[in-house]
Design an enzyme around this catalytic site. Structure first.
Site, PDB file in Angstrom:
ATOM      1  CD  GLU A   1      -2.963 -23.885  -5.664  1.00  0.00           C
ATOM      2  OE1 GLU A   1      -2.784 -22.677  -5.355  1.00  0.00           O
ATOM      3  OE2 GLU A   1      -4.060 -24.310  -6.070  1.00  0.00           O
TER       4      GLU A   1
ATOM      5  CG  PHE B   1     -12.596 -23.542 -16.412  1.00  0.00           C
ATOM      6  CD1 PHE B   1     -12.561 -22.174 -16.161  1.00  0.00           C
ATOM      7  CD2 PHE B   1     -12.667 -24.410 -15.337  1.00  0.00           C
ATOM      8  CE1 PHE B   1     -12.602 -21.692 -14.865  1.00  0.00           C
ATOM      9  CE2 PHE B   1     -12.709 -23.930 -14.033  1.00  0.00           C
ATOM     10  CZ  PHE B   1     -12.682 -22.566 -13.794  1.00  0.00           C
ATOM     11  CD  GLN B   2      -9.487 -24.077 -12.587  1.00  0.00           C
ATOM     12  OE1 GLN B   2      -9.582 -25.272 -12.364  1.00  0.00           O
ATOM     13  NE2 GLN B   2      -9.568 -23.164 -11.629  1.00  0.00           N
TER      14      GLN B   2
ATOM     15  CE  LYS C   1     -12.223 -34.380 -13.675  1.00  0.00           C
ATOM     16  NZ  LYS C   1     -13.161 -33.265 -13.444  1.00  0.00           N
TER      17      LYS C   1
ATOM     18  CG  MET D   1      19.109  -7.409   2.361  1.00  0.00           C
ATOM     19  SD  MET D   1      20.552  -7.219   3.431  1.00  0.00           S
ATOM     20  CE  MET D   1      20.767  -8.882   4.037  1.00  0.00           C
TER      21      MET D   1
END
Lengths: 195, 591
Positions: free
Chosen positions: B80, B142-143, B192, B506
């Site tokens: 993502e 969940f999630q 949802k 760097m």
């Protein structure tokens, strides 16, 4: 120089806005001394009153960061000279002590305490005023079996705000472009956005 | 338009109930699910490309996306974070809003880096995340994660939708907020049940006004006058500009101002392509690894005119040694930027597309060529000590600068250069030639390693007709290397140029200069990048010799499709000039 400032913020009512405002303070590690949220005189506009102990320069930056948030209409900061403010404190004291000891009764009179609940076992008093006043009563009541104490956040009125209501209305009306929304959902935001 | 009164969120069983009682038929009103309303809104907003990754809580949206594939192109990223950077690259190359889909929980938390990057670099982006059913919110389902609170500090605005009737307004508001004023990322978290819920869909109305939101401050003529007075009276004025010029699409207004005023102008790394590199008044780059003249002369100018830039610490160095002698004119669309880091003598609030023409009108036409000559003198010194050895090194080892020089010769400054973060970024932006706006895409404020590869993919979708070259270090490349799969699957024609020194260059440079060469965990044993590219069916080669450099770059650019060129460069080369941290800009070191 650091001193006490009262920040007044006018906002829309949106879930999560409190966190967004608080974040501006926590990100700079600034302690919020008190915070109050209430409706304002304008319909659907809410008002936060926040007290911090900081410098004027920092306040100027903070207030701009606050105003930058999408749902904030306007934010102001004022010194104590520029506002009238009150805090409310509640004290729970055993009733028998007040009945027995004249000194307690006199203390309550001196500090202008009002009884809000009287029971056989305890009485709840209310005092409104500045921090020093409510603190002082807390201190003197302590030896007499004070059961519980709580104090509210500061609420404040800006002294020079006689035209403020007008200015808020003007701010609302002024829109660069003047294209008024035809979105029916947005016009009825309260009905649509409340969850 | 029925059912406007507030109601608690519904669960699925009620959705069936809802559909059983459709509203009275009106020609304009359809009953659609929340998920389908999102499709309709995206199409109405002109969205054509979405970067995303599906998952449990966003499945209703993906189910409808399946039916809208002819209108909405979905690019399946491999992480993502890649979706957010791709959307950023898309937005920066095209000037449009980038759109991201992700699921709840880990899908949403993976967006955070990209959101933060877009926030600090003012990139317009709308992220839509799925969320668990409303009745499961706060139950550690969940999630399930508190996306709103996690993303609040890294979004311009965010909003959770638990009822499909709120969706249309939320979508309109999201796009409006993302692209107006100072742009930024916006996130909408859709539960949802709201995705599944059937509700009325009325013809889409874009949002044009919000009660509490002023995208542009109203321009105050008195400040324009004051600014013009300062500029007209100045003997050694100096313009410094940032990304605001590009975001405001004010490149031509800016050019007019620069040319009429005759004032030398220098850029921040996000502003660079607003004025062509070879413009006679473009005197170079500001900041830590900027050019010598612009840094030193910042502390000698008498009026400093800052346009659409925010005085980042990498630009100013130590603030108490920054342009103390100068009067400051600061033009910005965001009032909170004025006086934030540098106190402005005159702050001009407003969109520079509006303020610059007003200012141009009021200033006198001037010639400051003697003053510009001083920048050129500094440049001569910088060329002798830094630029010549970097662009034309004498030893056998390849330098990053000569790679960019050769690239310039082949692209003639027409390519979009996407850079990651580190030494290669500074070298590429210092030496790359840019002829047209929106040609430099980099992670400036946040300094996100791993930005370049997905951002280059997005940039190609944002500007399909342009050549896109991603210049990446060997460290950053491995942070989002999985997005090579997108290039393979979608046949995205991006050129990947790895400037490989087998070091985190760097950090190593700082360790060399400031930590007595104690090279603490910067040495990288890298995989065979060409072999990895081959695994993704991407052509490529590794080169180590100077004679192969130009032919290899030419082959990369001419190759029909994506190409990876891994160039081995000097292991311990440093980027100079450098303003060491904690020093003033005038203390810039040439070596």
């Amino acid at each position: 120089m650091k001193q006490e400032y009262t920040i007044t913020i006018y906002t829309e009512n949106q879930v999560g806005l409190l966190a967004r405002i608080a974040m501006i303070f926590t990100r700079r590690k600034i302690n919020i001394e008190s915070m109050n949220s209430s409706p304002s005189e304008v319909e659907d506009i809410f008002r936060f009153t926040i007290v911090v102990h900081e410098t004027e320069e920092l306040l100027r930056k903070l207030v701009r960061q606050i105003e930058k948030q999408v749902e904030v209409l306007k934010a102001y900061f004022n010194t104590n000279d520029e506002i009238v403010w009150q805090e409310l404190a509640l004290y729970k004291v055993p009733t028998d002590i007040i009945a027995e000891k004249v000194v307690v009764e006199r203390l309550l009179r001196t500090y202008g305490a009002r009884a809000v609940l009287i029971r056989n076992d305890y009485t709840v008093f209310e005092v409104s005023g500045h921090r020093e006043e409510t603190d002082k009563l807390l201190e003197v009541l302590e030896p007499f079996g004070l059961i519980e104490f709580v104090r509210s956040a500061r609420v404040a009125i800006i002294k020079g705000s006689h035209d403020f209501h007008e200015r808020l209305r003007e701010f609302e009306a002024a829109e660069p472009g003047e294209s008024v929304s035809t979105n029916a959902f947005l016009d009825q935001q309260e009905a649509v956005f409340s969850m | 338009m029925q059912n406007k009164s507030p109601q608690p969120a519904r669960d699925v069983s009620q959705i069936v109930d809802n559909s059983a009682h459709p509203s009275p038929a009106t020609p304009d009103i359809q009953q659609l699910t929340g998920a389908e309303i999102i499709m309709k809104c995206l199409i109405a907003e002109g969205v054509k490309t979405i970067f995303g990754y599906p998952g449990g809580a966003i499945m209703p949206i993906y189910d409808h996306l399946y039916d809208y594939q002819d209108q909405l192109q979905h690019i399946l990223v491999r992480h993502e974070q890649g979706a957010t950077h791709a959307a950023q690259g898309f937005a920066r190359a095209s000037g449009q809003v980038g759109v991201v889909f992700a699921t709840s929980g880990p899908g949403a938390t993976n967006l955070v880096t990209g959101l933060a990057d877009a926030m600090i670099d003012s990139t317009p982006m709308v992220c839509i995340t799925g969320q668990v059913f409303a009745h499961l919110l706060g139950t550690d389902a969940f999630q399930e994660i508190d996306v709103m609170n996690i993303t609040t500090p890294v979004t311009k605005w965010n909003c959770q939708v638990t009822d499909a009737r709120e969706l249309q307004a939320a979508m309109a508001k999201a796009f409006y907020i993302a692209r107006t004023g100072r742009p930024g990322p916006v996130l909408i978290d859709v539960t949802k049940n709201a995705q599944l819920q059937l509700t009325d869909f009325t013809p889409y109305e874009p949002c044009r006004r919000l009660r509490s939101y002023r995208p542009k401050p109203i321009v105050r003529p008195e400040f324009i006058e004051q600014a013009a007075e300062l500029i007209n009276a100045a003997e050694r004025p100096f313009i410094i500009w940032g990304q605001g010029v590009l975001l405001g699409r004010a490149e031509s207004e800016f050019k007019d101002f620069v040319e009429k005023s005759g004032i030398p102008a220098a850029w921040t790394i996000l502003g660079v392509s607003a004025l062509p590199t070879d413009h006679p008044q473009n005197v170079g780059m500001l900041g830590m690894h900027g050019n010598y003249g612009p840094n030193v002369l910042t502390n000698q100018c008498d009026v400093l005119i800052a346009i659409g830039m925010r005085f980042d610490d990498r630009v100013t160095g130590r603030l108490d040694k920054y342009a103390k002698q100068a009067k400051i004119v600061h033009l910005d669309i965001d009032p909170s930027e004025i006086d934030k880091n540098v106190k402005a003598t005159v702050g001009v609030w407003g969109d520079c597309k509006e303020t610059l023409p007003l200012l141009t009108q009021m200033i006198e036409k001037r010639d400051h060529s003697a003053w510009i000559e001083r920048f050129h003198d500094c440049m001569q010194e910088e060329i002798a000590t830094v630029i010549q050895p970097e662009l034309h090194p004498e030893g056998p080892v390849l330098s990053m600068g000569e790679v960019i020089r050769n690239l310039n010769e082949l692209t003639q400054g027409e390519a979009i250069i996407v850079t990651d973060v580190g030494q290669h970024q500074m070298v590429a932006i210092r030496y790359a030639q840019f002829n047209q706006p929106n040609s430099n895409i980099t992670s400036g404020g946040l300094g996100t390693m791993g930005f370049a590869l997905p951002a280059a993919i997005g940039a190609k979708y944002g500007a399909p007709d342009r050549t896109v070259v991603a210049v990446i270090g060997d460290g950053g490349f491995q942070m989002t290397i999985q997005e090579l799969a997108v290039i393979m699957q979608e046949k995205v024609n991006v050129k990947i140029l790895i400037l490989n020194n087998n070091y985190l260059g760097m950090v190593r440079q700082w360790q060399e200069l400031f930590h007595e060469r104690r090279y603490s965990f910067v040495d990288m044993q890298n995989p065979d990048f060409v072999a990895i590219a081959k695994g993704y069916s991407i052509e490529g080669q590794t080169i180590t010799e100077r004679q192969d450099l130009k032919p290899a770059l030419d082959a990369m650019l001419k190759h029909n499709g994506a190409y990876l060129l891994n160039i081995m460069v000097g292991k311990e080369n440093n980027v100079f000039p450098m303003v060491p941290q904690g020093c003033g800009v005038a203390e810039i070191r040439l070596k």
